[in-house]
Scaffold this active site. Structure first.
Site, short mmCIF file in Angstrom:
data_model
loop_
_atom_site.label_atom_id
_atom_site.label_comp_id
_atom_site.label_asym_id
_atom_site.label_seq_id
_atom_site.Cartn_x
_atom_site.Cartn_y
_atom_site.Cartn_z
CB ILE A 1 -0.83 -0.01 1.17
CG1 ILE A 1 -1.67 -1.31 1.27
CG2 ILE A 1 -1.75 1.23 1.21
CD1 ILE A 1 -2.54 -1.55 2.56
N GLY A 2 0.79 1.83 -1.07
CA GLY A 2 1.54 3.31 -1.18
C GLY A 2 0.45 4.39 -0.81
CG ASN A 3 1.34 7.98 1.18
OD1 ASN A 3 0.44 8.19 2.17
ND2 ASN A 3 2.58 7.79 1.43
CB THR B 1 -3.21 -0.54 -3.03
OG1 THR B 1 -3.44 0.55 -2.11
CG2 THR B 1 -3.08 -1.79 -2.46
CG PHE C 1 6.21 -1.86 3.55
CD1 PHE C 1 6.42 -2.98 4.08
CD2 PHE C 1 5.57 -1.92 2.36
CE1 PHE C 1 6.20 -4.18 3.48
CE2 PHE C 1 5.26 -3.01 1.60
CZ PHE C 1 5.58 -4.09 2.13
CG ASP C 2 7.45 3.39 0.61
OD1 ASP C 2 8.02 3.78 1.51
OD2 ASP C 2 6.85 4.21 -0.20
CB THR D 1 2.92 9.78 -2.99
OG1 THR D 1 2.09 8.63 -3.53
CG2 THR D 1 2.05 10.99 -2.59
N1 ADP Z 1 -4.70 9.26 -9.98
C1 ADP Z 1 -3.49 9.92 -9.56
N2 ADP Z 1 -3.21 10.57 -8.62
C2 ADP Z 1 -2.10 10.97 -8.25
N3 ADP Z 1 -0.93 10.65 -8.87
C3 ADP Z 1 -0.98 9.91 -9.78
C4 ADP Z 1 -2.28 9.36 -10.17
N4 ADP Z 1 -2.11 8.53 -11.23
C5 ADP Z 1 -0.77 8.54 -11.69
N5 ADP Z 1 -0.19 9.21 -10.66
C6 ADP Z 1 1.21 9.53 -10.68
O1 ADP Z 1 1.88 8.51 -9.68
C7 ADP Z 1 2.76 9.02 -8.91
C8 ADP Z 1 2.77 8.47 -7.71
O2 ADP Z 1 3.71 7.16 -8.05
P1 ADP Z 1 3.28 5.81 -7.29
O3 ADP Z 1 4.71 4.88 -7.13
O4 ADP Z 1 2.00 5.18 -7.70
O5 ADP Z 1 3.05 6.21 -5.70
P2 ADP Z 1 2.97 5.37 -4.17
O6 ADP Z 1 4.07 4.32 -4.50
O7 ADP Z 1 3.32 6.38 -3.37
O8 ADP Z 1 1.44 5.32 -4.25
C9 ADP Z 1 2.34 10.64 -8.64
O9 ADP Z 1 3.27 11.50 -8.40
C10 ADP Z 1 1.63 10.90 -10.30
O10 ADP Z 1 2.70 11.31 -11.01
C1 PAZ Z 2 8.55 8.56 2.57
C2 PAZ Z 2 6.92 7.83 2.39
C3 PAZ Z 2 6.04 9.02 2.60
C4 PAZ Z 2 7.20 7.36 0.83
O1 PAZ Z 2 5.91 6.86 0.37
P1 PAZ Z 2 5.20 7.08 -0.62
O2 PAZ Z 2 4.68 8.56 -0.73
O3 PAZ Z 2 6.07 7.12 -1.94
O4 PAZ Z 2 4.06 6.24 -0.80
C5 PAZ Z 2 6.92 6.61 3.28
O5 PAZ Z 2 7.98 5.88 2.76
C6 PAZ Z 2 6.91 6.94 4.40
O6 PAZ Z 2 5.72 7.31 4.90
N1 PAZ Z 2 7.57 6.69 5.31
C7 PAZ Z 2 7.81 6.83 6.93
C8 PAZ Z 2 8.69 7.95 7.40
C9 PAZ Z 2 10.08 7.43 6.95
O7 PAZ Z 2 10.81 6.50 6.14
O8 PAZ Z 2 10.89 7.87 7.71
K K Z 3 7.73 5.83 -2.66
#
Ligand code: ADP
Ligand code: PAZ
Ligand code: K
Length: 240
Positions: free
Chosen positions: A6-8, A11, A98-99, A123
């Site tokens: 689950i990313g920000n 997922t 986690f990522d 994100t």
């Molecule tokens: N619906 C959306 N909303 C926001 N960002 C999106 C969307 N679709 C694609 N993106 C792109 O995906 C990027 C986030 O990458 P991703 O690796 O999927 O994030 P995370 O691992 O944090 O969930 C954003 O910076 C944006 O360029």
């Molecule tokens: C830095 C992050 C926001 C990146 O995750 P993403 O936004 O790409 O989904 C994530 O790894 C996170 O919430 N980390 C916790 C804080 C830290 O790593 O110190």
């Molecule tokens: K990330």
């Protein structure tokens, strides 16, 4: 093995039997409804157990509950396994995302005798240094989408742009000026981090992953693009 990461923004549901090839489903990160998953994912999940990890606690909790309702056994990867393979001084240890852990673990296990700068352009963007067999620390930056949004939210006249579109050196309209500014801000930050990290680890390779990785490849010509790095690390971690 079934993985849910689950990313920000997104997922990822993934299935792999060898840790090299992944069947994936990319969903917006939201409260999950298993009844809405496309075939064959409900059947795949029911084969369980499902390994669950991520950086959005309320979404992880919702997934755990949904899997529980379906009677699907859920597991989380063992932090001690990560600590053993990737020693580090992050404080508190559990706060390291986690990522970031998954990507570092993949770099550590797949390139054990090689220093790596791991860039995850999601994100948020993380730039982490794995050198001398340890995670040495890193940087967290706002990602491309988030940086564009910040300009729109913090001003009266700037529009909310998507990251698509040409990126000129010099903008001659508002949209081109924003795209140029935000893109080059981040690309320069990545290039600067690489130069600085290489003062500590001169031979470090550059690994680029995440949803926006492809957008930064031209700015980082020596980077290796490994789109599955997080899933590879998650798989290796779950295996123990
Ligand atoms: N619906 C959306 N909303 C926001 N960002 C999106 C969307 N679709 C694609 N993106 C792109 O995906 C990027 C986030 O990458 P991703 O690796 O999927 O994030 P995370 O691992 O944090 O969930 C954003 O910076 C944006 O360029
Ligand atoms: C830095 C992050 C926001 C990146 O995750 P993403 O936004 O790409 O989904 C994530 O790894 C996170 O919430 N980390 C916790 C804080 C830290 O790593 O110190
Ligand atoms: K990330």
């Amino acid at each position: 093995m079934i993985l849910i990461a689950i990313g920000n923004t997104h997922t990822l549901l993934a299935e792999s039997s060898d840790g090299k090839h992944f069947a994936t489903l990319r969903l917006p990160t939201a409260v999950p409804d298993l009844n809405l998953l496309p075939a064959p994912w409900p059947e795949k999940l029911r084969q369980g157990p499902v390994f669950l990890g991520g950086v959005v606690p309320h979404a992880a909790q919702a997934w755990a509950q949904a899997l529980g309702r379906w009677g699907i056994p859920m597991r989380e990867p063992d932090p001690a396994v990560f600590q053993r393979h990737v020693p580090h001084a992050y404080t508190p240890a559990a706060s390291l995302g986690f990522d970031r852990r998954c990507c570092l673990l993949a770099a550590a296990l797949d390139y054990p005798h090689q220093d790596s700068i791991v860039i995850d352009a999601g994100t948020a963007i993380t730039i982490d240094l794995y050198a001398q067999g340890r995670f040495q620390g890193g940087r967290i930056l706002p990602g491309l989408r988030m940086s564009l949004l910040a300009l729109a939210q913090g001003t009266a006249l700037l529009p909310d742009l998507s990251p698509e579109g040409d990126i000129p050196l010099l903008g001659n309209d508002t949209a081109a000026s924003i795209r140029s500014g935000v893109y080059h801000m981040l690309a320069s930050a990545l290039q600067g981090a690489i130069t600085q990290y290489r003062q500590r680890a001169p031979q470090a390779q550059i690994i680029l992953t995440g949803g926006d990785a492809h957008r930064f490849l031209s700015a980082l010509p020596s980077a290796q693009h490994l789109p599955q790095l997080l899933l590879r690390g998650f798989y290796l971690w779950a295996k123990g």
